[in-house]
Design a protein around this motif. Sequence first.
Motif, PDB file in Angstrom:
ATOM      1  N   TRP A   1       0.828  -1.207   0.000  1.00 57.10           N
ATOM      2  CA  TRP A   1       0.000   0.000   0.000  1.00 57.10           C
ATOM      3  C   TRP A   1       0.864   1.259   0.000  1.00 57.10           C
ATOM      4  O   TRP A   1       0.570   2.219  -0.715  1.00 57.10           O
ATOM      5  CB  TRP A   1      -0.911   0.007   1.228  1.00 57.10           C
ATOM      6  N   VAL A   2       1.908   1.249   0.813  1.00 58.30           N
ATOM      7  CA  VAL A   2       2.767   2.441   0.884  1.00 58.30           C
ATOM      8  C   VAL A   2       3.492   2.657  -0.437  1.00 58.30           C
ATOM      9  O   VAL A   2       3.641   3.801  -0.887  1.00 58.30           O
ATOM     10  CB  VAL A   2       3.772   2.302   2.053  1.00 58.30           C
TER      11      VAL A   2
ATOM     12  N   ALA B   1      16.595   1.727   4.466  1.00 52.35           N
ATOM     13  CA  ALA B   1      16.299   0.667   3.498  1.00 52.35           C
ATOM     14  C   ALA B   1      14.937   0.879   2.840  1.00 52.35           C
ATOM     15  O   ALA B   1      14.786   0.715   1.621  1.00 52.35           O
ATOM     16  CB  ALA B   1      16.346  -0.693   4.193  1.00 52.35           C
ATOM     17  N   LEU B   2      13.943   1.252   3.634  1.00 55.83           N
ATOM     18  CA  LEU B   2      12.615   1.510   3.073  1.00 55.83           C
ATOM     19  C   LEU B   2      12.650   2.710   2.134  1.00 55.83           C
ATOM     20  O   LEU B   2      12.021   2.702   1.072  1.00 55.83           O
ATOM     21  CB  LEU B   2      11.609   1.754   4.199  1.00 55.83           C
TER      22      LEU B   2
ATOM     23  N   LEU C   1      11.730   2.819  -1.809  1.00 57.79           N
ATOM     24  CA  LEU C   1      10.686   3.696  -2.340  1.00 57.79           C
ATOM     25  C   LEU C   1      11.210   4.687  -3.374  1.00 57.79           C
ATOM     26  O   LEU C   1      10.416   5.379  -4.023  1.00 57.79           O
ATOM     27  CB  LEU C   1      10.015   4.458  -1.193  1.00 57.79           C
ATOM     28  N   LEU C   2      12.536   4.760  -3.510  1.00 58.51           N
ATOM     29  CA  LEU C   2      13.112   5.655  -4.516  1.00 58.51           C
ATOM     30  C   LEU C   2      12.566   5.358  -5.904  1.00 58.51           C
ATOM     31  O   LEU C   2      12.272   6.275  -6.684  1.00 58.51           O
ATOM     32  CB  LEU C   2      14.640   5.493  -4.550  1.00 58.51           C
TER      33      LEU C   2
ATOM     34  N   ALA D   1      11.251   9.454   8.090  1.00 62.04           N
ATOM     35  CA  ALA D   1      12.625   9.174   7.678  1.00 62.04           C
ATOM     36  C   ALA D   1      12.672   8.504   6.308  1.00 62.04           C
ATOM     37  O   ALA D   1      13.472   8.888   5.444  1.00 62.04           O
ATOM     38  CB  ALA D   1      13.322   8.298   8.719  1.00 62.04           C
ATOM     39  N   SER D   2      11.833   7.506   6.091  1.00 60.47           N
ATOM     40  CA  SER D   2      11.860   6.803   4.805  1.00 60.47           C
ATOM     41  C   SER D   2      11.449   7.717   3.666  1.00 60.47           C
ATOM     42  O   SER D   2      12.032   7.675   2.577  1.00 60.47           O
ATOM     43  CB  SER D   2      10.957   5.566   4.856  1.00 60.47           C
ATOM     44  N   PHE D   3      10.464   8.584   3.904  1.00 59.04           N
ATOM     45  CA  PHE D   3      10.042   9.510   2.846  1.00 59.04           C
ATOM     46  C   PHE D   3      11.135  10.528   2.547  1.00 59.04           C
ATOM     47  O   PHE D   3      11.324  10.924   1.391  1.00 59.04           O
ATOM     48  CB  PHE D   3       8.746  10.221   3.244  1.00 59.04           C
TER      49      PHE D   3
END
Length: 257
Positions: A23-24, A209-210, A214-215, A61-63
Motif C-alpha cells: 500500500w505504501v 532501506a525503506l 521507495l526511490l 525518515a523513509s520519505f
Amino acid sequence: MANTPTLMLELLTSTLAQPGLGWVAFITVVAGIVYGFAGFGSALIFMPVATIFWVPELAVASFSVSALASLVTLVPRAWGQMDKPSVFTMIGCSVLGAPIGIYILRVSDVVHIRWAVLAVAAVTLAALVSGWRQKLSEYRATQAGVGFSAGFVGGATGLLGPVMLLFQLSGTAPVAQVRANSLVFLTISSLLLLPSMAVQNMLSGQAVALGVLLLIPYGAGAMLGQAIFIPRFEVFYRTTAYAIIAIAILMGLPIWD
C-alpha cells in the motif's frame, strides 16, 4: 558475529516484510505523480496513508530518503526557474527549525502525531481549495520565518510543504516560479531532515532501506507527473491534487483502526 552479507540479507528481509509495504509503495507512486505535475502535495498524500502502517518517525525518515529521487527527476529543470535567494534563505532556516520539530516527534504519542499530520494536511487543503490568500511581505526576515516554521512542522509531522506553499501562494510570482520554488525547497529540505534525525537517533537502518526501496516508485511517479504536465491545464492538475490529498486524509483517520 554475523558478517556483512548476512546483516544485509536480514535487513532486506525485514524491509520486504514491513507491514503495508504494498500500500505504501502504491501511494508513493501516486504522491510522485502529483508532485511531478503540481509541484506540491507528495507528503500530504504519503504521510496520512504511511502512518496507518508505520510509526510516524519511520514514515518521515523513509520519505525523506526517497526524496533523493527528485534530485534527479525534478530539481534539474526547476533549478533555473526558481527564486534562488528566497529559496536558499528558506532552506537554511528550515534546517534550524527541523531539530525542534524532530524532538517533538520523538517524544510524542504516535496517535497524537497521526492526528497532527491529518490536522495540518486538512487545514492546508482547506486553505488551498478556498483560494485563501494572505498577503505577506517578501522581505528576507519573512522568508526566514517561513523557512523556520516549515522546518519545525516538517520535523514534527513530515509535512514540510504547507507553510512554504501557502507563503508562495500569497505572493505574485508566476505559476512556473512558484512550482520551481516548491520543488527545490521541498526536495532539499526533506533530505536535510536526515542529519537531524540521525543526531537524535531516529534514522534507523530500516528507515534508510525503506527509503531506498521507495526511490524507484517515487522517482517513476515524479517523472510521469512531470511528463504529463501541461501549463495551460494547471487548474485541472491542481484540482486533481486536491482530490487525491482529500482521499489520503480520509484514509489516514485513526478512527478506521
